[in-house]
Scaffold this motif. Structure first.
Motif, PDB file in Angstrom:
ATOM      1  N   ASP A 303       0.813  -1.217   0.000  1.00 22.77           N
ATOM      2  CA  ASP A 303       0.000   0.000   0.000  1.00 22.77           C
ATOM      3  C   ASP A 303       0.847   1.268   0.000  1.00 22.77           C
ATOM      4  OD1 ASP A 303      -2.537  -1.313   0.167  1.00 22.77           O
ATOM      5  OD2 ASP A 303      -2.172  -1.672   2.306  1.00 22.77           O
ATOM      6  N   ASP A 396      -0.686   7.666  -2.025  1.00 19.20           N
ATOM      7  CA  ASP A 396      -1.827   7.614  -1.115  1.00 19.20           C
ATOM      8  C   ASP A 396      -1.390   7.314   0.313  1.00 19.20           C
ATOM      9  OD1 ASP A 396      -3.771   8.179  -3.020  1.00 19.20           O
ATOM     10  OD2 ASP A 396      -4.026   6.076  -3.564  1.00 19.20           O
ATOM     11  N   VAL A 397      -0.252   6.605   0.429  1.00 18.58           N
ATOM     12  CA  VAL A 397       0.283   6.241   1.739  1.00 18.58           C
ATOM     13  C   VAL A 397       1.782   6.510   1.729  1.00 18.58           C
ATOM     14  CG1 VAL A 397       0.689   4.369   3.384  1.00 18.58           C
ATOM     15  CG2 VAL A 397      -1.468   4.457   2.109  1.00 18.58           C
ATOM     16  N   ARG A 415      -1.596   8.755   5.567  1.00 21.26           N
ATOM     17  CA  ARG A 415      -2.489   8.319   4.502  1.00 21.26           C
ATOM     18  C   ARG A 415      -3.314   9.499   4.009  1.00 21.26           C
ATOM     19  NH1 ARG A 415      -5.876   3.311   6.267  1.00 21.26           N
ATOM     20  NH2 ARG A 415      -6.453   4.755   7.927  1.00 21.26           N
TER      21      ARG A 415
END
Length: 423
Positions: A303, A396-397, A415
């Motif tokens: 992620d 995004d992260v 995040r």
């Protein structure tokens, strides 16, 4: 997805940030310089470097305390506390935050520092030796206290909840943010001002770090001295500055209509229990902190879209951190950009984790990853250290690593907020 609660408590968001760094007097100036790949390292002007092995560092340039402080505050506050105070002012203004008698008890302050008010200690000891006890300032204990920055910030904004100092060496700024996030998660406060500050550009600390062979001695080329993940690195560059963030529960931020910059999704802190200055040779504490922060966020290595590495430019740290990243991230390590902004700011010690968390947050918001300058011969050719120039990546992260002397390890995972991810 829930807006205000996770399994671990309330969600924590960032609504403001402020910075004082060798690159600029504010977040905008600092970020512009980072994206441009501009170094803030230069020969020292505020320190007598006679006889020292290192004659350069990352000084804060052009800072006028009178722009932020009253005369009596200037007299009683060490430079590290002045930087923190200025950064907190910018962060609160950025967040549009106003505290009153009702909200003050639901707010807290935690400021980390590795060394605290070293300049003040030096001045007071010199006065005692040269002029005797009667000439010592009655403010010496206040000026020389490591909680002075947190207290002054609390006074300014009417914070009547918990107000604390925290010291975990180079992890202090990140730990302060993480601990403040815990306060908010578990309902101790709704708002916290958290970050780190440092000013140890003095003969004692430069001599000590130099004798420990931790500092770069590239005196002929200061701007090229901080070279994280480069084969020819020879030590870190000592710097000064501060970074402060406004953290709030998502519920509190949304209720007052604040702009949410990012979410503090995960945090973990570990200790190596190995050596005062050397990281664990297998990077066990660093691995555990990275894995723990991801688990705290409920995320996986895949992620993560950017790692702001600790990346000090020392032989031991950079090698160990790369091995730890590979151990935690596996094959994804070769697909995620990894950069060290210390290549431009130098090592802000207790402020590093806070300033670097801001950089990670801005990478999320701008889809721009700042570079690692001076990385000409990378120690791992398969990893993307973002050499020399910023790169565009959707992030995004972001993970921000902070590892300190004494084996302190702190990792933050930020995040993007839902509204931003949907765009």
């Amino acid at each position: 997805m829930p807006t205000t609660r996770t399994a671990g408590g309330r969600r924590v968001v960032i609504t403001g940030w402020g910075a004082v760094t060798p690159l600029g007097l504010g977040v905008d100036e600092t970020w512009s310089a980072l994206v441009a790949g501009r170094s803030g390292i230069a020969p020292l002007t505020g320190v007598d470097t006679t006889g020292l092995g290192t004659t350069f560092g990352g000084e804060v340039k052009g800072f006028d305390p009178a722009h932020h402080l009253k005369p009596q505050q200037i007299r009683r506050m060490d430079a590290y506390a002045q930087y923190a105070y200025a950064a907190a002012g910018e962060a609160v203004h950025h967040a549009g935050l106003v505290l009153d008698d009702d909200s003050g008890p639901r707010a807290g302050v935690v400021i980390g520092s590795g060394y605290g008010p070293m300049a003040a200690h030096g001045r007071h000891f010199a006065t005692l030796e040269e002029s005797g006890p009667r000439r010592v300032s009655p403010f010496a204990q206040i000026t020389g206290a490591i909680d002075s920055a947190a207290c002054e910030i609390g006074f300014r904004f009417g914070v009547t909840g918990p107000t604390r100092a925290l010291s975990t060496a180079c992890a202090s700024g990140a730990d302060a943010i993480g601990e403040a996030a815990h306060w908010i998660r578990h309902g101790t406060v709704d708002v916290a001002l958290a970050g780190g500050a440092e000013h140890i550009l003095n003969r004692l600390d430069l001599a000590s770090s130099g004798n420990a062979r931790a500092l770069s001695t590239r005196n002929d080329a200061p701007a090229e001295a901080s070279r994280p993940f480069d084969t020819d690195r020879d030590g870190f560059v000592m710097s000064a500055g501060a970074g402060v963030l406004v953290l709030e529960s998502a519920e509190h931020a949304l209720a007052r209509g604040a702009t949410i910059l990012a979410e503090v999704a995960g945090y973990a802190s570990t200790s190596d229990a190995h050596h005062w200055t050397a990281p664990h040779p297998e990077g066990r504490g660093a691995r555990a902190a990275m894995a723990g922060a991801l688990a705290d966020a409920g995320l996986t290595p895949g992620d993560v879209g950017y790692i702001n590495a600790h990346g000090t430019s020392t032989q031991a740290n950079d090698r160990t951190e790369v091995e730890a990243i590979r151990a935690v991230f596996g094959s994804h390590a070769e697909h995620v950009p990894i950069s060290s902004t210390k290549s431009m700011t130098g090592h802000l010690i207790g402020a590093a984790g806070a300033v670097e968390a801001i950089a990670a947050g801005l990478a999320i918001r701008t889809s721009v990853v700042p570079p690692t300058i001076n990385c000409h011969r990378p120690i791992d050719d398969a990893l993307n250290f973002v050499p020399h120039q910023a790169q565009r990546h959707r992030v995004d992260v972001a993970m921000s690593n902070s590892f300190g002397f004494g084996g302190h390890n702190a990792v933050l995972v930020l995040r993007a907020w839902e509204a931003d991810r949907e765009q």
